[in-house]
Design a protein around this motif. Structure first.
Motif, PDB file in Angstrom:
ATOM      1  N   ASP A 256      51.237  34.434  44.206  1.00  0.00           N
ATOM      2  CA  ASP A 256      52.382  35.517  43.906  1.00  0.00           C
ATOM      3  C   ASP A 256      52.493  35.872  45.330  1.00  0.00           C
ATOM      4  O   ASP A 256      51.935  36.857  45.946  1.00  0.00           O
ATOM      5  CB  ASP A 256      52.040  36.614  43.079  1.00  0.00           C
ATOM      6  CG  ASP A 256      53.112  37.538  42.689  1.00  0.00           C
ATOM      7  OD1 ASP A 256      54.151  37.858  43.574  1.00  0.00           O
ATOM      8  OD2 ASP A 256      53.179  38.378  41.724  1.00  0.00           O
ATOM      9  N   PRO A 257      53.955  35.614  45.602  1.00  0.00           N
ATOM     10  CA  PRO A 257      54.366  36.193  47.168  1.00  0.00           C
ATOM     11  C   PRO A 257      54.104  37.732  47.355  1.00  0.00           C
ATOM     12  O   PRO A 257      53.760  38.151  48.354  1.00  0.00           O
ATOM     13  CB  PRO A 257      55.657  35.909  47.594  1.00  0.00           C
ATOM     14  CG  PRO A 257      56.074  34.876  46.287  1.00  0.00           C
ATOM     15  CD  PRO A 257      54.851  35.237  45.119  1.00  0.00           C
ATOM     16  N   ALA A 258      54.034  38.520  46.253  1.00  0.00           N
ATOM     17  CA  ALA A 258      53.888  40.046  46.364  1.00  0.00           C
ATOM     18  C   ALA A 258      52.320  40.453  46.341  1.00  0.00           C
ATOM     19  O   ALA A 258      51.930  41.458  46.443  1.00  0.00           O
ATOM     20  CB  ALA A 258      54.452  40.500  45.255  1.00  0.00           C
ATOM     21  N   VAL A 259      51.563  39.363  46.209  1.00  0.00           N
ATOM     22  CA  VAL A 259      49.944  39.609  46.213  1.00  0.00           C
ATOM     23  C   VAL A 259      49.210  38.771  47.332  1.00  0.00           C
ATOM     24  O   VAL A 259      49.205  37.594  47.250  1.00  0.00           O
ATOM     25  CB  VAL A 259      49.384  39.530  44.719  1.00  0.00           C
ATOM     26  CG1 VAL A 259      47.817  39.316  44.762  1.00  0.00           C
ATOM     27  CG2 VAL A 259      49.984  39.951  43.803  1.00  0.00           C
ATOM     28  N   CYS A 260      48.611  39.325  48.028  1.00  0.00           N
ATOM     29  CA  CYS A 260      47.926  38.664  49.256  1.00  0.00           C
ATOM     30  C   CYS A 260      48.694  37.861  49.966  1.00  0.00           C
ATOM     31  O   CYS A 260      48.412  36.649  50.259  1.00  0.00           O
ATOM     32  CB  CYS A 260      46.913  38.144  48.698  1.00  0.00           C
ATOM     33  SG  CYS A 260      45.406  39.693  48.132  1.00  0.00           S
ATOM     34  N   HIS A 261      50.137  38.048  49.992  1.00  0.00           N
ATOM     35  CA  HIS A 261      51.019  37.075  50.847  1.00  0.00           C
ATOM     36  C   HIS A 261      51.129  35.572  50.309  1.00  0.00           C
ATOM     37  O   HIS A 261      51.346  34.908  51.007  1.00  0.00           O
ATOM     38  CB  HIS A 261      50.540  37.065  52.267  1.00  0.00           C
ATOM     39  CG  HIS A 261      50.261  38.416  53.130  1.00  0.00           C
ATOM     40  ND1 HIS A 261      51.405  39.031  53.297  1.00  0.00           N
ATOM     41  CD2 HIS A 261      49.382  39.169  53.305  1.00  0.00           C
ATOM     42  CE1 HIS A 261      51.047  40.472  53.961  1.00  0.00           C
ATOM     43  NE2 HIS A 261      49.761  40.280  54.026  1.00  0.00           N
TER      44      HIS A 261
ATOM     45  N   GLU B 228      48.609  34.107  48.690  1.00  0.00           N
ATOM     46  CA  GLU B 228      47.594  33.210  48.790  1.00  0.00           C
ATOM     47  C   GLU B 228      47.064  32.995  47.212  1.00  0.00           C
ATOM     48  O   GLU B 228      47.022  34.060  46.486  1.00  0.00           O
ATOM     49  CB  GLU B 228      46.433  33.905  49.907  1.00  0.00           C
ATOM     50  CG  GLU B 228      45.048  33.059  49.999  1.00  0.00           C
ATOM     51  CD  GLU B 228      44.145  33.887  51.091  1.00  0.00           C
ATOM     52  OE1 GLU B 228      42.967  33.637  51.121  1.00  0.00           O
ATOM     53  OE2 GLU B 228      44.780  34.832  51.677  1.00  0.00           O
ATOM     54  N   ALA B 229      46.333  31.986  46.941  1.00  0.00           N
ATOM     55  CA  ALA B 229      45.923  31.926  45.690  1.00  0.00           C
ATOM     56  C   ALA B 229      44.715  32.734  45.364  1.00  0.00           C
ATOM     57  O   ALA B 229      43.702  32.860  46.232  1.00  0.00           O
ATOM     58  CB  ALA B 229      45.065  30.437  45.566  1.00  0.00           C
ATOM     59  N   CYS B 230      44.762  33.624  44.372  1.00  0.00           N
ATOM     60  CA  CYS B 230      43.833  34.704  44.085  1.00  0.00           C
ATOM     61  C   CYS B 230      43.484  34.469  42.503  1.00  0.00           C
ATOM     62  O   CYS B 230      44.239  33.617  41.863  1.00  0.00           O
ATOM     63  CB  CYS B 230      44.676  35.837  44.000  1.00  0.00           C
ATOM     64  SG  CYS B 230      45.050  36.592  45.801  1.00  0.00           S
ATOM     65  N   ILE B 231      42.445  35.339  42.139  1.00  0.00           N
ATOM     66  CA  ILE B 231      42.042  35.337  40.759  1.00  0.00           C
ATOM     67  C   ILE B 231      42.911  36.293  39.983  1.00  0.00           C
ATOM     68  O   ILE B 231      43.194  37.432  40.505  1.00  0.00           O
ATOM     69  CB  ILE B 231      40.741  35.710  40.710  1.00  0.00           C
ATOM     70  CG1 ILE B 231      39.598  34.970  41.510  1.00  0.00           C
ATOM     71  CG2 ILE B 231      40.224  35.791  39.266  1.00  0.00           C
ATOM     72  CD1 ILE B 231      39.577  33.394  40.849  1.00  0.00           C
ATOM     73  N   LYS B 232      43.587  35.725  39.000  1.00  0.00           N
ATOM     74  CA  LYS B 232      44.682  36.389  38.483  1.00  0.00           C
ATOM     75  C   LYS B 232      44.015  37.962  37.845  1.00  0.00           C
ATOM     76  O   LYS B 232      42.932  37.965  37.578  1.00  0.00           O
ATOM     77  CB  LYS B 232      44.949  35.809  36.804  1.00  0.00           C
ATOM     78  CG  LYS B 232      45.939  36.200  36.257  1.00  0.00           C
ATOM     79  CD  LYS B 232      46.119  35.058  35.090  1.00  0.00           C
ATOM     80  CE  LYS B 232      47.575  35.052  34.399  1.00  0.00           C
ATOM     81  NZ  LYS B 232      47.822  34.110  33.404  1.00  0.00           N
ATOM     82  N   GLY B 233      44.940  38.856  38.162  1.00  0.00           N
ATOM     83  CA  GLY B 233      44.553  40.253  37.820  1.00  0.00           C
ATOM     84  C   GLY B 233      43.597  40.950  38.779  1.00  0.00           C
ATOM     85  O   GLY B 233      43.079  42.151  38.494  1.00  0.00           O
ATOM     86  N   THR B 234      43.369  40.135  39.822  1.00  0.00           N
ATOM     87  CA  THR B 234      42.595  40.829  40.974  1.00  0.00           C
ATOM     88  C   THR B 234      43.611  40.486  42.192  1.00  0.00           C
ATOM     89  O   THR B 234      44.489  39.869  42.298  1.00  0.00           O
ATOM     90  CB  THR B 234      41.344  40.465  41.191  1.00  0.00           C
ATOM     91  OG1 THR B 234      41.530  39.126  41.889  1.00  0.00           O
ATOM     92  CG2 THR B 234      40.556  40.234  39.871  1.00  0.00           C
ATOM     93  N   ARG B 235      43.030  41.050  43.461  1.00  0.00           N
ATOM     94  CA  ARG B 235      43.540  40.721  44.622  1.00  0.00           C
ATOM     95  C   ARG B 235      42.372  39.890  45.497  1.00  0.00           C
ATOM     96  O   ARG B 235      42.512  40.006  46.649  1.00  0.00           O
ATOM     97  CB  ARG B 235      44.066  41.851  45.617  1.00  0.00           C
ATOM     98  CG  ARG B 235      45.092  42.893  44.787  1.00  0.00           C
ATOM     99  CD  ARG B 235      45.629  44.164  45.549  1.00  0.00           C
ATOM    100  NE  ARG B 235      46.186  43.730  46.720  1.00  0.00           N
ATOM    101  CZ  ARG B 235      47.582  43.371  46.636  1.00  0.00           C
ATOM    102  NH1 ARG B 235      48.129  43.274  45.545  1.00  0.00           N
ATOM    103  NH2 ARG B 235      48.172  43.074  47.849  1.00  0.00           N
ATOM    104  N   ILE B 236      41.795  39.398  44.795  1.00  0.00           N
ATOM    105  CA  ILE B 236      40.576  38.470  45.479  1.00  0.00           C
ATOM    106  C   ILE B 236      41.009  37.040  45.764  1.00  0.00           C
ATOM    107  O   ILE B 236      40.966  36.335  44.881  1.00  0.00           O
ATOM    108  CB  ILE B 236      39.169  38.655  44.564  1.00  0.00           C
ATOM    109  CG1 ILE B 236      38.885  39.829  44.410  1.00  0.00           C
ATOM    110  CG2 ILE B 236      38.068  37.695  45.163  1.00  0.00           C
ATOM    111  CD1 ILE B 236      37.718  40.367  43.178  1.00  0.00           C
ATOM    112  N   PRO B 237      41.005  36.736  46.859  1.00  0.00           N
ATOM    113  CA  PRO B 237      41.527  35.206  47.001  1.00  0.00           C
ATOM    114  C   PRO B 237      40.345  34.234  46.753  1.00  0.00           C
ATOM    115  O   PRO B 237      39.174  34.555  47.149  1.00  0.00           O
ATOM    116  CB  PRO B 237      41.773  35.450  48.642  1.00  0.00           C
ATOM    117  CG  PRO B 237      42.067  36.830  49.246  1.00  0.00           C
ATOM    118  CD  PRO B 237      40.984  37.335  48.155  1.00  0.00           C
ATOM    119  N   VAL B 238      41.140  33.152  46.533  1.00  0.00           N
ATOM    120  CA  VAL B 238      40.101  32.043  46.086  1.00  0.00           C
ATOM    121  C   VAL B 238      39.226  31.715  47.087  1.00  0.00           C
ATOM    122  O   VAL B 238      38.137  31.514  47.230  1.00  0.00           O
ATOM    123  CB  VAL B 238      40.765  30.909  45.520  1.00  0.00           C
ATOM    124  CG1 VAL B 238      39.995  29.790  45.413  1.00  0.00           C
ATOM    125  CG2 VAL B 238      41.528  31.332  44.246  1.00  0.00           C
ATOM    126  N   SER B 239      39.796  31.925  48.530  1.00  0.00           N
ATOM    127  CA  SER B 239      39.261  31.433  49.713  1.00  0.00           C
ATOM    128  C   SER B 239      37.910  32.349  49.964  1.00  0.00           C
ATOM    129  O   SER B 239      37.006  31.798  50.501  1.00  0.00           O
ATOM    130  CB  SER B 239      40.167  31.336  50.955  1.00  0.00           C
ATOM    131  OG  SER B 239      40.643  32.710  50.964  1.00  0.00           O
TER     132      SER B 239
END
Length: 73
Positions: free
Chosen positions: A10-15, A17-28
Motif C-alpha cells: 500500500d503506497p500509504a504504508v511504508c512507502h 514496501e511489502a508488509c504484513i497485513k495490519g502492521t507496518r512491519i516490512p517483509v524484508s
C-alpha cells in the motif's frame, strides 16, 4: 486464506514496501532477521504483533519472488 494473502503493498504504508497485513512491519525486516540467524521465536518476541503464520508468509512471499526473476551474484 493462503499465507501470501497476509502480505500487502500500500503506497500509504511504508512507502509501498511489502508488509504484513495490519502492521507496518516490512517483509524484508522479517527475512533479514531470519538471514541473520534469528529463529521464529526470537522474531515473534521482538515483534509481538506478528504470528508464526506471518513469518511463514514472509518466507512464502520470498519464495514466490525467486520464481519470478533471477539475481546474478
Amino acid at each position: 486464506m493462503s499465507l501470501v494473502e497476509r502480505i500487502i503493498t500500500d503506497p500509504a504504508v511504508c512507502h509501498g514496501e511489502a508488509c504484513i497485513k495490519g502492521t507496518r512491519i516490512p517483509v524484508s525486516v522479517i527475512l533479514d532477521n531470519l538471514a541473520s540467524g534469528l529463529d521464529m521465536n526470537e522474531i515473534l518476541k521482538s515483534y509481538p504483533s506478528l504470528t508464526a503464520d506471518d513469518v511463514r508468509a514472509a518466507i512464502a512471499y520470498a519464495a514466490l519472488l525467486t520464481k519470478e526473476r533471477h539475481v546474478y551474484l
